[in-house]
Design a protein around this motif. Structure first.
Motif, PDB file in Angstrom:
ATOM      1  N   LYS A   1       4.723   9.504  -9.854  1.00  0.00           N
ATOM      2  CA  LYS A   1       3.078  10.128 -10.450  1.00  0.00           C
ATOM      3  C   LYS A   1       1.684   9.475  -9.286  1.00  0.00           C
ATOM      4  O   LYS A   1       1.241   9.758  -9.199  1.00  0.00           O
ATOM      5  N   ASN A   2       2.756   8.029  -8.971  1.00  0.00           N
ATOM      6  CA  ASN A   2       1.880   7.172  -8.091  1.00  0.00           C
ATOM      7  C   ASN A   2       1.501   7.796  -6.464  1.00  0.00           C
ATOM      8  O   ASN A   2       2.691   7.159  -6.172  1.00  0.00           O
ATOM      9  N   ARG A   3       0.655   8.569  -5.581  1.00  0.00           N
ATOM     10  CA  ARG A   3       0.864   9.014  -5.093  1.00  0.00           C
ATOM     11  C   ARG A   3       0.742   8.231  -3.487  1.00  0.00           C
ATOM     12  O   ARG A   3       1.545   7.688  -2.706  1.00  0.00           O
ATOM     13  N   LEU A   4       0.422   6.587  -3.520  1.00  0.00           N
ATOM     14  CA  LEU A   4       0.164   5.464  -2.873  1.00  0.00           C
ATOM     15  C   LEU A   4       1.686   4.882  -3.056  1.00  0.00           C
ATOM     16  O   LEU A   4       1.570   4.780  -2.162  1.00  0.00           O
ATOM     17  N   ALA A   5       2.365   4.582  -3.752  1.00  0.00           N
ATOM     18  CA  ALA A   5       3.310   3.819  -3.927  1.00  0.00           C
ATOM     19  C   ALA A   5       4.734   4.913  -3.639  1.00  0.00           C
ATOM     20  O   ALA A   5       5.533   4.814  -2.805  1.00  0.00           O
ATOM     21  N   MET A   6       4.423   6.723  -3.922  1.00  0.00           N
ATOM     22  CA  MET A   6       5.438   7.565  -2.770  1.00  0.00           C
ATOM     23  C   MET A   6       4.767   7.422  -1.278  1.00  0.00           C
ATOM     24  O   MET A   6       6.172   7.434  -0.303  1.00  0.00           O
ATOM     25  N   VAL A   7       3.805   7.565  -0.849  1.00  0.00           N
ATOM     26  CA  VAL A   7       3.252   7.240   0.484  1.00  0.00           C
ATOM     27  C   VAL A   7       4.314   5.292   1.241  1.00  0.00           C
ATOM     28  O   VAL A   7       4.655   5.992   2.251  1.00  0.00           O
ATOM     29  N   CYS A   8       4.147   4.149  -0.195  1.00  0.00           N
ATOM     30  CA  CYS A   8       4.866   3.498   1.044  1.00  0.00           C
ATOM     31  C   CYS A   8       6.243   3.440   1.074  1.00  0.00           C
ATOM     32  O   CYS A   8       6.779   2.852   1.477  1.00  0.00           O
ATOM     33  N   LEU A   9       6.725   4.086  -0.361  1.00  0.00           N
ATOM     34  CA  LEU A   9       8.140   4.289  -0.223  1.00  0.00           C
ATOM     35  C   LEU A   9       8.946   4.787   1.106  1.00  0.00           C
ATOM     36  O   LEU A   9       9.882   4.561   1.534  1.00  0.00           O
TER      37      LEU A   9
ATOM     38  N   LEU B   1       6.896   5.249   3.882  1.00  0.00           N
ATOM     39  CA  LEU B   1       7.472   4.195   4.901  1.00  0.00           C
ATOM     40  C   LEU B   1       8.424   3.190   4.860  1.00  0.00           C
ATOM     41  O   LEU B   1       8.628   3.181   6.031  1.00  0.00           O
ATOM     42  N   VAL B   2       8.705   2.839   3.717  1.00  0.00           N
ATOM     43  CA  VAL B   2       9.555   2.165   4.189  1.00  0.00           C
ATOM     44  C   VAL B   2      11.300   2.397   4.686  1.00  0.00           C
ATOM     45  O   VAL B   2      11.743   1.946   4.969  1.00  0.00           O
ATOM     46  N   ALA B   3      11.352   4.108   4.357  1.00  0.00           N
ATOM     47  CA  ALA B   3      11.852   5.191   4.139  1.00  0.00           C
ATOM     48  C   ALA B   3      12.361   5.081   5.771  1.00  0.00           C
ATOM     49  O   ALA B   3      13.486   5.138   6.499  1.00  0.00           O
ATOM     50  N   PHE B   4      11.493   4.975   5.938  1.00  0.00           N
ATOM     51  CA  PHE B   4      11.055   5.489   7.671  1.00  0.00           C
ATOM     52  C   PHE B   4      11.190   3.983   8.490  1.00  0.00           C
ATOM     53  O   PHE B   4      12.631   4.543   8.978  1.00  0.00           O
ATOM     54  N   PHE B   5      11.398   3.749   7.845  1.00  0.00           N
ATOM     55  CA  PHE B   5      11.154   2.170   8.912  1.00  0.00           C
ATOM     56  C   PHE B   5      12.924   1.615   8.729  1.00  0.00           C
ATOM     57  O   PHE B   5      13.243   0.924   9.371  1.00  0.00           O
ATOM     58  N   THR B   6      13.246   2.106   7.762  1.00  0.00           N
ATOM     59  CA  THR B   6      14.312   1.912   7.512  1.00  0.00           C
ATOM     60  C   THR B   6      15.109   2.529   8.646  1.00  0.00           C
ATOM     61  O   THR B   6      16.402   2.147   8.796  1.00  0.00           O
ATOM     62  N   LEU B   7      15.448   3.968   8.401  1.00  0.00           N
ATOM     63  CA  LEU B   7      15.750   4.586   9.048  1.00  0.00           C
ATOM     64  C   LEU B   7      16.262   3.777  10.866  1.00  0.00           C
ATOM     65  O   LEU B   7      16.400   4.362  11.238  1.00  0.00           O
ATOM     66  N   LEU B   8      14.908   3.812  11.229  1.00  0.00           N
ATOM     67  CA  LEU B   8      14.628   3.062  12.294  1.00  0.00           C
ATOM     68  C   LEU B   8      15.033   2.443  12.671  1.00  0.00           C
ATOM     69  O   LEU B   8      15.454   1.884  14.002  1.00  0.00           O
TER      70      LEU B   8
END
Length: 203
Positions: A19-27, A29-36
């Motif tokens: 329900k928290n949009r900012l938290a989902m955006v941060c999540l 980004l974390v997933a993206f950098f994890t894949l990198l």
């Protein structure tokens, strides 16, 4: 363990997080950098297994300072190496340092914080003296000293950062244990004859 509505705690936490949009955006980004980071580690291991020089380490002075383009999306550096490929490897190293140092610091901080807060007395005095001693040491000098002992490479960085960052965790856990050890549920566990280890690390 379930909540009052019959949902699991993990499910309830995910619903609150989603329900928290900012938290989902941060999540994201974390997933993206994890894949990198995973991709960079796979590339590194592949070249090590075949005993060849990785493409992000090869120098070509004729290609130095190339602007971003179709071949080199972020251009090249002073030695003609692809900046984006090296950036991905930097993400991989950053993840490894963060994860490994956390695996070193968290168990140390949790263990000493728990026993200090729970037992108190001389045990607490010793732990407070120990983390105060570590906190008084300049972190960078401590890391350099450990790196000189263990030699070159990331091992010294892992140990140096891990052995200096547990202090804050220890202080936090110690305070929380002191706060909770006087609660009725802890007293009830003690009255039932449960062991100190079970009370500390479970209750």
């Amino acid at each position: 363990m379930a909540t009052e509505k019959g949902h699991s705690l993990w499910g309830d936490a995910w619903r609150r997080l989603s329900k928290n949009r900012l938290a989902m955006v941060c999540l994201g980004l974390v997933a993206f950098f994890t894949l990198l980071a995973v991709y960079g580690e796979i590339v590194c291991r592949y070249h090590e297994a075949r005993d060849i020089t990785p493409f992000y380490q090869k120098t070509n002075l004729e290609m130095a300072f190339q602007p971003p383009g179709g071949v080199h999306w972020m251009g090249t550096d002073a030695l003609g190496r692809d900046v984006m490929a090296r950036l991905i490897q930097g993400v991989t190293i950053a993840y490894k340092v963060g994860i490994i140092t956390s695996l070193i610091a968290i168990p140390i901080g949790v263990f000493f914080g728990c026993i200090a807060g729970y037992f108190g007395g001389k045990v607490d005095d010793f732990v407070v003296w120990l983390y105060s001693t570590f906190a008084s040491m300049p972190g960078l000098l401590f890391i350099l000293a450990i790196a000189m002992v263990v030699g070159r490479g990331l091992l010294g960085i892992y140990l140096g950062i891990g052995l200096t960052t547990w202090v804050g965790i220890c202080r936090l856990i110690r305070g929380e244990v002191i706060k909770h050890k006087g609660q009725t549920y802890v007293q009830a566990a003690q009255a039932l004859g449960l062991g100190d280890g079970r009370i500390i690390f479970k209750h």
